[in-house]
Design a protein around this motif. Structure first.
Motif, mmCIF file in Angstrom:
data_model
loop_
_atom_site.group_PDB
_atom_site.id
_atom_site.type_symbol
_atom_site.label_atom_id
_atom_site.label_comp_id
_atom_site.label_asym_id
_atom_site.label_seq_id
_atom_site.Cartn_x
_atom_site.Cartn_y
_atom_site.Cartn_z
ATOM 1 N N TYR A 10 1.102 -1.142 0.067
ATOM 2 C CA TYR A 10 -0.035 0.076 -0.093
ATOM 3 C C TYR A 10 0.859 1.237 -0.133
ATOM 4 O O TYR A 10 1.666 1.412 0.950
ATOM 5 N N ALA A 11 0.411 2.089 -0.856
ATOM 6 C CA ALA A 11 1.484 3.491 -1.056
ATOM 7 C C ALA A 11 1.394 4.509 -0.170
ATOM 8 O O ALA A 11 0.235 4.654 0.359
ATOM 9 N N MET A 12 2.319 5.153 -0.057
ATOM 10 C CA MET A 12 2.576 6.488 0.560
ATOM 11 C C MET A 12 3.115 7.602 -0.163
ATOM 12 O O MET A 12 3.480 7.150 -1.212
ATOM 13 N N LYS A 13 2.612 8.777 0.244
ATOM 14 C CA LYS A 13 3.015 9.898 -0.524
ATOM 15 C C LYS A 13 2.786 10.033 -1.792
ATOM 16 O O LYS A 13 3.536 10.270 -2.734
ATOM 17 N N VAL A 14 1.498 9.733 -2.248
ATOM 18 C CA VAL A 14 0.819 9.723 -3.347
ATOM 19 C C VAL A 14 0.797 10.941 -3.841
ATOM 20 O O VAL A 14 1.076 11.262 -5.141
ATOM 21 N N PHE A 15 0.767 12.204 -3.301
ATOM 22 C CA PHE A 15 0.851 13.382 -3.810
ATOM 23 C C PHE A 15 2.077 14.143 -3.718
ATOM 24 O O PHE A 15 2.314 15.394 -3.742
ATOM 25 N N GLY A 16 3.225 13.300 -3.434
ATOM 26 C CA GLY A 16 4.496 13.793 -3.208
ATOM 27 C C GLY A 16 4.896 14.994 -1.968
ATOM 28 O O GLY A 16 5.319 15.753 -2.446
ATOM 29 N N GLY A 17 4.204 14.691 -1.146
ATOM 30 C CA GLY A 17 4.295 15.716 -0.086
ATOM 31 C C GLY A 17 3.666 16.996 -0.304
ATOM 32 O O GLY A 17 4.141 18.129 0.261
ATOM 33 N N GLY A 18 2.811 17.058 -1.313
ATOM 34 C CA GLY A 18 2.039 18.162 -1.619
ATOM 35 C C GLY A 18 2.344 18.676 -2.747
ATOM 36 O O GLY A 18 1.910 19.457 -3.482
ATOM 37 N N ILE A 44 -5.575 24.300 -0.756
ATOM 38 C CA ILE A 44 -4.690 23.933 0.353
ATOM 39 C C ILE A 44 -3.379 23.828 0.044
ATOM 40 O O ILE A 44 -3.051 22.904 -0.838
ATOM 41 N N LYS A 45 -2.608 24.588 0.466
ATOM 42 C CA LYS A 45 -1.063 24.576 0.389
ATOM 43 C C LYS A 45 -0.151 24.338 1.902
ATOM 44 O O LYS A 45 -0.488 24.948 2.637
ATOM 45 N N ARG A 46 0.655 23.621 1.843
ATOM 46 C CA ARG A 46 1.240 23.244 2.873
ATOM 47 C C ARG A 46 2.803 23.619 2.893
ATOM 48 O O ARG A 46 3.526 23.419 1.459
ATOM 49 N N LYS A 47 3.600 23.790 3.805
ATOM 50 C CA LYS A 47 4.876 24.001 3.715
ATOM 51 C C LYS A 47 5.448 23.718 5.019
ATOM 52 O O LYS A 47 4.849 23.647 6.154
ATOM 53 N N CYS A 94 11.401 23.746 16.720
ATOM 54 C CA CYS A 94 11.289 24.937 15.731
ATOM 55 C C CYS A 94 10.618 24.683 14.438
ATOM 56 O O CYS A 94 10.355 25.552 13.506
ATOM 57 N N LEU A 95 10.407 23.421 14.023
ATOM 58 C CA LEU A 95 9.841 22.820 12.868
ATOM 59 C C LEU A 95 8.501 22.451 12.867
ATOM 60 O O LEU A 95 8.008 21.583 13.838
ATOM 61 N N LYS A 96 7.573 22.893 11.831
ATOM 62 C CA LYS A 96 5.858 22.419 11.761
ATOM 63 C C LYS A 96 5.675 22.576 10.426
ATOM 64 O O LYS A 96 6.113 23.443 9.700
ATOM 65 N N ILE A 97 4.618 21.717 10.220
ATOM 66 C CA ILE A 97 4.095 21.741 8.718
ATOM 67 C C ILE A 97 2.839 22.876 8.802
ATOM 68 O O ILE A 97 1.941 22.323 9.861
ATOM 69 N N VAL A 98 2.672 23.771 8.229
ATOM 70 C CA VAL A 98 1.642 24.701 8.211
ATOM 71 C C VAL A 98 1.123 24.885 7.039
ATOM 72 O O VAL A 98 1.486 24.438 5.805
#
Length: 314
Positions: A194-202, A257-260, A310-314
């Motif tokens: 079963y696959a992961m990161k289908v969207f390449g991390g966004g 929806i944009k993530r960074k 210090c690091l977070k996905i937003v």
């Protein structure tokens, strides 16, 4: 919801596995309670298994939904190296998730036969846990071609959870073609995939239909874990995989929806996040962590390694 059989000997599950990283504290997109509600909606929509990991720190978030829905299967993962560490990881999952038996338990982020050799004690503990009936299926997760190829030969392995998407983004040791060949090899042995990161991390979010249908059409991959933090994302993904055309409003809500990866200005430059990042997306510049955005797959694992938060996905 389409049902699939996970490998030759695996169970029948929904085509989508709910990837709970997206609702976990590790990414922080939603609150713990909001994440629980999103998972409830996913289960009500027909998704009948959920992917988590010890590092996600969200067993408490998942447990209420599992208690309410005994049919829902759960996957967890551990970085354990020794047998003692693996035994503790399994017992922690059983206790916190309220399950006597964990459906799937994986060694987390295995890169090759060398890393598997380094985790040999933990793997033996997994096999013994399966013999005892406290784990049902065992396997690995990996971002690497060698992880898939060598993992497929691991004694007793049932499941592989590989990184795969139509652009090959995030594969740490080869090309998309090489990963597809490795998956073909593993699949030929009857291993569930079963696959992961289908969207390449966004990074592939501009064409989510292409990303979803690419995985759906792969003969060697039976299912996919999708990180979803809203009901709209669940609705959209289910419609696409059912061959339906999402309404324009829903499509727009997803496309916006944009993530960074956010790095706070109080970074101390310790470099622990750089060491943790398997994608080599982080580096130090003047003793401050910086990110190469085209390499970052938004896994959030770097945030867990940071002693100063210090690091977070937003």
């Amino acid at each position: 919801m389409r049902k699939i059989k996970l490998g030759l000997l695996g169970p029948e599950v929904s085509e989508i596995c709910f990837g709970s990283l997206a609702v976990s504290p590790l990414q922080g997109r939603v609150s713990m309670s909001e994440g629980t509600e999103v998972l409830r909606y996913a289960v009500a929509s027909g998704i009948d298994w959920v992917d988590t990991a010890e590092i996600y720190d969200n067993y408490e978030q998942i447990a209420p939904v599992l208690k309410e829905n005994h049919h829902v299967r759960v996957v967890s993962k551990s970085y354990a190296v020794t047998a003692e560490q693996m035994d503790k990881s399994i017992e922690k999952a059983r206790r916190a998730l309220g399950r006597d038996m964990i459906d799937f338990f994986l060694l987390h982020e295995q890169e090759s036969g060398l890393t598997l050799k380094g985790h040999a004690e933990a793997w033996d503990a997994l096999r013994k846990a399966k013999e005892k009936g406290i784990v049902n299926y065992i396997g690995i997760s990996t971002h690497a071609v060698r992880g898939v190829r060598d993992g497929a030969l691991q004694p007793g392995l049932d499941i592989i959870h590989p990184l795969i998407n139509y652009a090959g983004l995030g594969i740490i040791d080869g090309t998309l073609a090489e990963m597809l060949a490795a998956l073909n090899f593993a699949s030929s042995l009857g291993i569930g995939i079963y696959a992961m990161k289908v969207f390449g991390g966004g990074h592939l979010g501009t064409d989510p239909v292409k990303a979803l249908r690419f995985i759906q059409k792969l003969p060697t991959v039976q299912a996919m874990a999708l990180g979803m933090s809203s009901k709209a994302e669940i609705d959209y993904n289910l419609m696409v995989l059912a061959g339906k055309e999402p309404c324009p409003e829903l499509a727009r809500s997803i496309s916006t929806i944009k993530r960074k990866l956010y790095i706070a200005d109080w970074c101390q430059g310790c470099g622990q996040c750089v060491e943790k990042c398997s994608q080599k997306a982080l580096y130090l510049k003047k003793n401050i962590a910086e990110v190469i955005r085209e390499r970052c797959i938004l896994c959030g694992y770097c945030g867990r390694s940071c002693p100063h938060f210090c690091l977070k996905i937003v």
